[in-house]
Design a protein around this motif. Structure first.
Motif, PDB file in Angstrom:
ATOM      1  N   ASP A  38       0.772  -1.179  -0.013  1.00 55.22           N
ATOM      2  CA  ASP A  38      -0.175   0.193   0.005  1.00 55.22           C
ATOM      3  C   ASP A  38       0.684   1.240  -0.091  1.00 55.22           C
ATOM      4  O   ASP A  38       2.097   1.188   0.507  1.00 55.22           O
ATOM      5  CB  ASP A  38      -0.950  -0.068   1.353  1.00 55.22           C
ATOM      6  N   GLY A  40       1.487   4.552   1.636  1.00 55.55           N
ATOM      7  CA  GLY A  40       1.108   5.367   2.692  1.00 55.55           C
ATOM      8  C   GLY A  40       1.479   4.754   3.955  1.00 55.55           C
ATOM      9  O   GLY A  40       2.043   3.647   3.882  1.00 55.55           O
ATOM     10  N   SER A  93       0.738  -1.249  -4.925  1.00 57.32           N
ATOM     11  CA  SER A  93       0.039  -0.052  -4.739  1.00 57.32           C
ATOM     12  C   SER A  93      -0.659   0.583  -5.936  1.00 57.32           C
ATOM     13  O   SER A  93      -0.401   0.135  -7.110  1.00 57.32           O
ATOM     14  CB  SER A  93       0.967   0.974  -4.335  1.00 57.32           C
ATOM     15  N   ASP A 240       0.341  12.382  -2.796  1.00 59.25           N
ATOM     16  CA  ASP A 240       0.260  12.651  -1.370  1.00 59.25           C
ATOM     17  C   ASP A 240      -0.436  11.817  -0.675  1.00 59.25           C
ATOM     18  O   ASP A 240      -1.408  11.357  -1.107  1.00 59.25           O
ATOM     19  CB  ASP A 240      -0.013  14.220  -1.036  1.00 59.25           C
ATOM     20  N   THR A 241      -0.067  11.561   0.740  1.00 59.29           N
ATOM     21  CA  THR A 241      -0.939  10.794   1.484  1.00 59.29           C
ATOM     22  C   THR A 241      -0.976  11.587   2.825  1.00 59.29           C
ATOM     23  O   THR A 241      -0.209  12.331   3.271  1.00 59.29           O
ATOM     24  CB  THR A 241      -0.246   9.403   2.035  1.00 59.29           C
ATOM     25  N   THR A 243      -2.494  10.533   6.745  1.00 58.41           N
ATOM     26  CA  THR A 243      -3.118   9.720   7.811  1.00 58.41           C
ATOM     27  C   THR A 243      -3.660  10.251   8.996  1.00 58.41           C
ATOM     28  O   THR A 243      -3.231  11.319   9.663  1.00 58.41           O
ATOM     29  CB  THR A 243      -2.137   8.570   8.581  1.00 58.41           C
ATOM     30  N   ALA A 274      -9.626   7.420  -0.338  1.00 61.32           N
ATOM     31  CA  ALA A 274      -9.532   7.312   1.190  1.00 61.32           C
ATOM     32  C   ALA A 274     -10.033   5.948   1.492  1.00 61.32           C
ATOM     33  O   ALA A 274     -11.029   5.506   0.963  1.00 61.32           O
ATOM     34  CB  ALA A 274     -10.485   8.630   1.912  1.00 61.32           C
ATOM     35  N   CYS A 307      -6.660   6.801   5.644  1.00 62.50           N
ATOM     36  CA  CYS A 307      -5.685   6.994   4.736  1.00 62.50           C
ATOM     37  C   CYS A 307      -6.352   7.843   3.606  1.00 62.50           C
ATOM     38  O   CYS A 307      -7.029   7.276   2.964  1.00 62.50           O
ATOM     39  CB  CYS A 307      -4.687   6.038   4.306  1.00 62.50           C
ATOM     40  N   ILE A 309      -5.425   9.648   0.038  1.00 57.58           N
ATOM     41  CA  ILE A 309      -4.456   9.844  -1.080  1.00 57.58           C
ATOM     42  C   ILE A 309      -4.996  10.613  -2.137  1.00 57.58           C
ATOM     43  O   ILE A 309      -6.036  10.622  -2.430  1.00 57.58           O
ATOM     44  CB  ILE A 309      -4.167   8.461  -1.553  1.00 57.58           C
ATOM     45  N   LYS A 315      -3.436  19.801   3.173  1.00 56.81           N
ATOM     46  CA  LYS A 315      -3.388  18.759   4.342  1.00 56.81           C
ATOM     47  C   LYS A 315      -3.717  19.447   5.501  1.00 56.81           C
ATOM     48  O   LYS A 315      -4.664  18.927   6.494  1.00 56.81           O
ATOM     49  CB  LYS A 315      -2.062  18.200   4.647  1.00 56.81           C
ATOM     50  N   ILE A 333       5.769   9.694   3.290  1.00 56.73           N
ATOM     51  CA  ILE A 333       6.394   8.564   2.555  1.00 56.73           C
ATOM     52  C   ILE A 333       7.912   8.500   3.105  1.00 56.73           C
ATOM     53  O   ILE A 333       8.636   9.393   2.878  1.00 56.73           O
ATOM     54  CB  ILE A 333       6.321   8.739   0.828  1.00 56.73           C
TER      55      ILE A 333
END
Length: 333
Positions: A38, A40, A93, A240-241, A243, A274, A307, A309, A315, A333
């Motif tokens: 995955d 993230g 991924s 981008d990720t 959490t 997400a 998560c 993405i 953010k 990352i």
């Protein structure tokens, strides 16, 4: 010789659902191992698969095709030597390149023990035009290097199916193409045919390779294909990720739906996907979000994180949106 099946597909196309179908219908009593990657900080799909009774080797915090290449080859080689499974399923991924995963599986540490038996790419027929326009470098690679193309969400309109056919004919005319609803297909139909679509690329020589994906190299050229602009990009450079970690308390489904509806607004950036596990009023809920589509199901898996993405994610704004119900932490990352 172990058979390797690679199940590729862009974010949210339905790879995990397909893998569950293959595992339940396709391999009988064979010893099967699953490698789940995955993009993230957390791996929601691996958690859900484990709760289905499936043994999973999870590789998180990056893509097999870039930051995890060396680790992936070592893990795959060790798995083959120690456990000798008859079948290995690899789920890269959603933002990984199928061509790079294929090259990794042809590495000399792997090739004496295993062969690629099939490369299936799941394509979201409803969103393929959008992904092609905005993420062609990644999306095209997944389509062009498959031997089987399986289209999901194709029953929602004839226009979607027309686009799907055109996409297959344009980028991979040799591939086997399935446009039918999944319930009408058997695992045997999807698995037969092997690598008849795109011919396998030769394994990298020990003096060839690419420093940016972990292979030893003496050459000045990168082994990746050039993008339409210049150098081919990797997922961490484009996506981008974020959490979000939630407190261990019950969350209202209506509040959750409200938050995800707000994520459709471009002020939060381009949110592509997400997924997470949250505690609801009657137990834990698995959430799967794509623009215009929120799926919430009860699950036996436990968790309290989400998560997100996307591309150019705002953010701080996303954390502010969820601030009343969670403890947000940036997923890097």
């Amino acid at each position: 010789m172990t058979d390797i099946y690679i199940v590729s597909g862009f974010l949210g196309a339905g790879k995990t659902t397909l893998i569950q179908k293959l595992l339940s219908e396709g391999f009988g009593e064979k010893r099967v191992a699953l490698i789940e990657n995955d993009f993230g900080e957390i791996n929601i799909d691996a958690a859900l698969l484990r709760k289905s009774g499936i043994q999973v080797r999870a590789m998180d915090s990056g893509c097999i095709c870039c930051t995890l290449t060396g680790d992936f080859i070592a893990a795959l080689g060790a798995l083959l030597k120690k456990h000798r499974p008859e079948v290995i399923i690899i789920e890269p991924s959603g933002v990984g390149k199928l061509s790079d995963v294929e090259k990794a599986c042809q590495n000399r540490a792997v090739s004496p023990f295993a062969r690629i038996a099939g490369k299936i790419t799941v394509v979201d027929a409803k969103r393929c035009a959008h992904y092609l326009e905005n993420f062609g470098e990644f999306f095209e690679d997944q389509v062009a290097h498959a031997d089987t193309l399986l289209f999901s969400r194709g029953g929602e309109g004839k226009a979607d199916l027309k686009q799907a056919r055109e996409l297959a004919e344009r980028f991979n005319p040799a591939a086997r193409v399935f446009l039918e609803p999944w319930e009408s297909l058997t695992a045997a139909e999807l698995l037969e045919g092997g690598t008849s679509g795109i011919s396998a690329r030769p394994a990298l020589d020990e003096h060839e390779g690419c420093s940016c994906c972990g292979h030893h190299t003496h050459a000045p050229m990168c082994c990746h294909e050039q993008s339409r602009d210049d150098h081919a990009r990797h997922a961490p450079e484009v996506f981008d990720t974020l959490t979000l970690r939630f407190p261990q308390r019950e969350l209202s489904l209506s509040v959750i739906q409200q938050k995800f509806s707000a994520l459709e607004d471009p002020e939060y950036g381009m949110v592509l996907r997400a997924k997470g596990i949250l505690r609801g009023a009657d137990g834990f809920l698995a959430l799967q979000f794509l623009p215009g589509d929120l799926k919430v199901e009860e699950t036996d898996a436990e968790g309290s994180e989400l998560c997100v993405i996307g591309r150019n994610l705002k953010k701080e704004k996303i954390m502010a949106l969820f601030s009343e119900i969670c403890r947000p932490e940036k997923g890097e990352i």
